[in-house]
Design an enzyme around this catalytic site. Sequence first.
Site, PDB file in Angstrom:
ATOM      1  N   TYR A 196      37.183  55.768  40.869  1.00  0.00           N
ATOM      2  CA  TYR A 196      37.541  54.483  41.470  1.00  0.00           C
ATOM      3  C   TYR A 196      38.931  54.044  41.023  1.00  0.00           C
ATOM      4  CZ  TYR A 196      38.064  49.470  41.802  1.00  0.00           C
ATOM      5  OH  TYR A 196      38.587  48.220  42.015  1.00  0.00           O
ATOM      6  N   LEU A 197      39.196  54.128  39.724  1.00  0.00           N
ATOM      7  CA  LEU A 197      40.498  53.696  39.204  1.00  0.00           C
ATOM      8  C   LEU A 197      41.633  54.526  39.782  1.00  0.00           C
ATOM      9  CD1 LEU A 197      39.718  52.933  35.453  1.00  0.00           C
ATOM     10  CD2 LEU A 197      40.136  51.310  37.310  1.00  0.00           C
TER      11      LEU A 197
END
Length: 97
Positions: free
Chosen positions: A6-7
């Site tokens: 996600y990051l």
Amino acid sequence: PVFETYLRAKGAADDAIRARTTLDWTVLRPGRLTDGPGTGLVRLAPSVPHGAVDRADVAAVLAALLHEPGTAGQTLELVAGNATVEEAVAAAAGHDG
């Protein structure tokens, strides 16, 4: 691994917005999200220490940023703090007081 993915995806999206749009933009990077009612007190700056912030305060900051053109073109980090949302957004926009 899911959060790391996600990051990376969020970072890539942030980079794409900064590089490829003619629109005004502000990137907001909140700290660890919590589910409290919000305090209305935050710390907002290009770099802040790691910390948490209530989702309600993130929403309040996002709404305030929409009405503050002075923050356009900035990437800002957000955690709980001692400034009101209005004070924090005004300071990020470079307004005194």
